[in-house]
Design a protein around this motif. Structure first.
Motif, mmCIF file in Angstrom:
data_model
loop_
_atom_site.group_PDB
_atom_site.id
_atom_site.type_symbol
_atom_site.label_atom_id
_atom_site.label_comp_id
_atom_site.label_asym_id
_atom_site.label_seq_id
_atom_site.Cartn_x
_atom_site.Cartn_y
_atom_site.Cartn_z
ATOM 1 N N ARG A 141 -5.881 67.245 -100.214
ATOM 2 C CA ARG A 141 -6.078 67.542 -98.808
ATOM 3 C C ARG A 141 -7.525 67.140 -98.423
ATOM 4 O O ARG A 141 -7.900 66.210 -97.429
ATOM 5 N N ARG A 142 -8.557 67.863 -99.345
ATOM 6 C CA ARG A 142 -9.914 67.378 -98.869
ATOM 7 C C ARG A 142 -10.203 65.945 -99.171
ATOM 8 O O ARG A 142 -11.094 65.576 -98.312
ATOM 9 N N GLN A 143 -9.539 65.261 -100.459
ATOM 10 C CA GLN A 143 -9.788 63.977 -100.434
ATOM 11 C C GLN A 143 -9.324 63.158 -99.219
ATOM 12 O O GLN A 143 -10.115 62.231 -98.922
ATOM 13 N N LEU A 144 -8.140 63.496 -98.889
ATOM 14 C CA LEU A 144 -7.737 62.844 -97.557
ATOM 15 C C LEU A 144 -8.381 62.909 -96.223
ATOM 16 O O LEU A 144 -8.533 61.997 -95.647
ATOM 17 N N LEU A 145 -9.252 63.968 -96.087
ATOM 18 C CA LEU A 145 -9.972 64.032 -95.028
ATOM 19 C C LEU A 145 -11.328 63.079 -94.826
ATOM 20 O O LEU A 145 -11.815 62.996 -94.182
ATOM 21 N N GLN A 146 -11.570 62.437 -96.170
ATOM 22 C CA GLN A 146 -12.543 61.810 -96.390
ATOM 23 C C GLN A 146 -12.287 60.377 -96.478
ATOM 24 O O GLN A 146 -13.228 59.517 -96.542
ATOM 25 N N VAL A 147 -11.084 59.892 -96.408
ATOM 26 C CA VAL A 147 -10.733 58.438 -96.421
ATOM 27 C C VAL A 147 -10.267 57.944 -95.201
ATOM 28 O O VAL A 147 -9.771 58.826 -94.379
ATOM 29 N N VAL A 148 -10.182 56.708 -95.028
ATOM 30 C CA VAL A 148 -9.540 56.239 -93.451
ATOM 31 C C VAL A 148 -8.509 55.189 -93.950
ATOM 32 O O VAL A 148 -8.470 54.585 -95.009
ATOM 33 N N PRO A 149 -7.686 54.710 -92.849
ATOM 34 C CA PRO A 149 -6.796 53.933 -93.000
ATOM 35 C C PRO A 149 -7.346 52.584 -93.177
ATOM 36 O O PRO A 149 -8.349 52.188 -92.820
ATOM 37 N N ASN A 150 -6.641 51.781 -94.157
ATOM 38 C CA ASN A 150 -7.099 50.361 -94.529
ATOM 39 C C ASN A 150 -6.482 49.334 -93.511
ATOM 40 O O ASN A 150 -5.663 49.530 -92.763
ATOM 41 N N LYS A 151 -6.937 48.005 -93.717
ATOM 42 C CA LYS A 151 -6.311 46.875 -93.038
ATOM 43 C C LYS A 151 -4.848 46.816 -92.873
ATOM 44 O O LYS A 151 -4.111 46.284 -92.097
ATOM 45 N N GLY A 152 -4.184 47.220 -94.166
ATOM 46 C CA GLY A 152 -2.933 47.183 -94.446
ATOM 47 C C GLY A 152 -2.085 48.013 -93.433
ATOM 48 O O GLY A 152 -1.214 47.633 -92.801
ATOM 49 N N HIS A 153 -2.362 49.327 -93.330
ATOM 50 C CA HIS A 153 -2.199 50.288 -92.385
ATOM 51 C C HIS A 153 -2.082 49.627 -91.076
ATOM 52 O O HIS A 153 -1.223 49.862 -90.134
ATOM 53 N N LYS A 154 -3.290 49.000 -90.639
ATOM 54 C CA LYS A 154 -3.492 48.574 -89.228
ATOM 55 C C LYS A 154 -2.866 47.275 -88.998
ATOM 56 O O LYS A 154 -2.208 47.337 -87.819
ATOM 57 N N ASN A 155 -2.534 46.562 -90.034
ATOM 58 C CA ASN A 155 -1.640 45.526 -89.721
ATOM 59 C C ASN A 155 -0.011 45.967 -89.633
ATOM 60 O O ASN A 155 0.487 45.004 -88.726
ATOM 61 N N LEU A 156 0.119 46.945 -90.172
ATOM 62 C CA LEU A 156 1.823 47.091 -89.699
ATOM 63 C C LEU A 156 1.577 47.791 -88.244
ATOM 64 O O LEU A 156 2.746 47.683 -87.574
ATOM 65 N N LYS A 157 0.522 48.333 -87.569
ATOM 66 C CA LYS A 157 0.567 48.868 -86.207
ATOM 67 C C LYS A 157 0.624 47.454 -85.655
ATOM 68 O O LYS A 157 1.461 47.443 -84.634
ATOM 69 N N THR A 158 -0.168 46.400 -85.909
ATOM 70 C CA THR A 158 -0.126 45.163 -85.343
ATOM 71 C C THR A 158 1.351 44.565 -85.095
ATOM 72 O O THR A 158 1.734 44.045 -84.141
ATOM 73 N N GLY A 176 -1.683 41.277 -98.420
ATOM 74 C CA GLY A 176 -0.461 41.115 -98.565
ATOM 75 C C GLY A 176 0.218 41.279 -97.018
ATOM 76 O O GLY A 176 1.154 40.488 -96.725
ATOM 77 N N THR A 177 -0.326 42.062 -96.277
ATOM 78 C CA THR A 177 0.264 42.292 -94.852
ATOM 79 C C THR A 177 -0.512 41.143 -93.908
ATOM 80 O O THR A 177 0.382 40.867 -93.033
ATOM 81 N N GLU A 178 -1.682 40.780 -94.383
ATOM 82 C CA GLU A 178 -2.116 39.361 -93.517
ATOM 83 C C GLU A 178 -1.104 38.332 -93.932
ATOM 84 O O GLU A 178 -0.775 37.607 -92.714
ATOM 85 N N ARG A 179 -0.835 38.108 -94.909
ATOM 86 C CA ARG A 179 0.142 36.915 -95.271
ATOM 87 C C ARG A 179 1.504 37.050 -94.580
ATOM 88 O O ARG A 179 1.980 36.162 -93.938
ATOM 89 N N LEU A 180 1.953 38.428 -94.443
ATOM 90 C CA LEU A 180 3.213 38.716 -93.993
ATOM 91 C C LEU A 180 3.179 38.416 -92.503
ATOM 92 O O LEU A 180 4.137 37.502 -91.837
#
Ligand code: APR
Length: 225
Positions: A57-74, A215-219
């Motif tokens: 949980r502590r580690q999770l609070l220190q990381v951020v979504p990557n471009k792949g997560h954002k591409n799924l939103k797109t 991969g999500t860019e290519r998709l």
């Protein structure tokens, strides 16, 4: 709008800095999963299990979504996107995706050991002595090995209705999640994004042999050109 169902696994969040499970000889951050991710383990050594998830949980609070997560939103511009994730992080949520099912629970939630419907948002450490309103110990809101998967029925229904199925960063070894692919209809195209594509070739599968971000860019290019 066509329905796209995206099944994501640990590889989805790897480029955000969260290790996958099968990276180091089946050890997860130095632990055998059976010592930290089962109800028996929690009964045997609750302190160890709580501390293990506190670290995650502590580690999770220190990381951020990557471009792949954002591409799924797109992709929501073009499809009705439903994400079914095996990940317990909240990176799909933070990237803005709107329809997300967590098959294996959520790290930033806890629940009562006596009532699985008593669930609280939780972003700090969870300790022995943290209890529900009736005094019962709280536990991580995680579906441990051997436990039933409450969201499975919903995930099956969605997969049956998918016009398109995308699998990203999952070794497809852990059931029942891995069995979801069998519920998609015969004509539903399947795209698999993974540097080491895991799935058998007897489906109509397009492999995109890349990490999640590329991969999500290519998709997106393949689907929108
Ligand atoms: N991008 C995409 N895929 C990746 C990347 C990346 N950057 N890095 C690794 N992968 C792929 C690997 O090739 C592998 O196929 O991600 C997959 C990770 O597999 P696992 O570690 O087995 O993760 P997952 O399939 O999500 O595990 C399922 O097992 O331990 C339990 O409950 C836990 O939800 C988890 C479940």
């Amino acid at each position: 709008m066509k329905k796209m169902v995206v099944l994501t696994g640990a590889g989805m969040s790897a480029e955000s800095g969260i290790k996958t499970f099968r990276d180091a000889n089946g050890l997860w951050e130095g632990h055998d999963v059976m010592d930290v991710a089962t109800l028996d383990a929690f009964k045997r050594n609750p302190q160890l299990v709580l501390e293990f998830y506190n670290q995650r949980r502590r580690q999770l609070l220190q990381v951020v979504p990557n471009k792949g997560h954002k591409n799924l939103k797109t992709l929501e511009k073009y499809y009705e996107v439903h994400i079914i994730t095996q990940n317990v992080d909240d990176l799909h949520e933070r990237a803005g995706s709107s329809k997300i099912i967590h098959l294996h629970g959520e790290l930033r939630k806890v629940r009562s050991t006596k009532n699985e419907n008593y669930v609280l948002d939780w972003s700090k450490d969870l300790n022995l002595g943290d209890v529900d309103k009736d005094g019962n110990q709280l536990r991580p809101h995680i579906v441990w090995f051997g436990e039933h998967v409450p969201e499975m029925e919903k995930a099956i229904e969605l997969t049956k209705k998918a016009d398109l199925l995308v699998i990203i960063g999952s070794s497809m070894q852990v059931y029942p999640a891995a069995g979801l692919v069998n519920y998609s209809s015969k004509n539903t195209p399947i795209y698999v994004i993974d540097p080491v594509p895991p799935i058998a070739k007897n489906y109509d599968v397009t492999f995109i042999k890349s990490k999640a971000q590329e991969g999500t860019e290519r998709l997106i290019k393949m689907l929108t050109d």
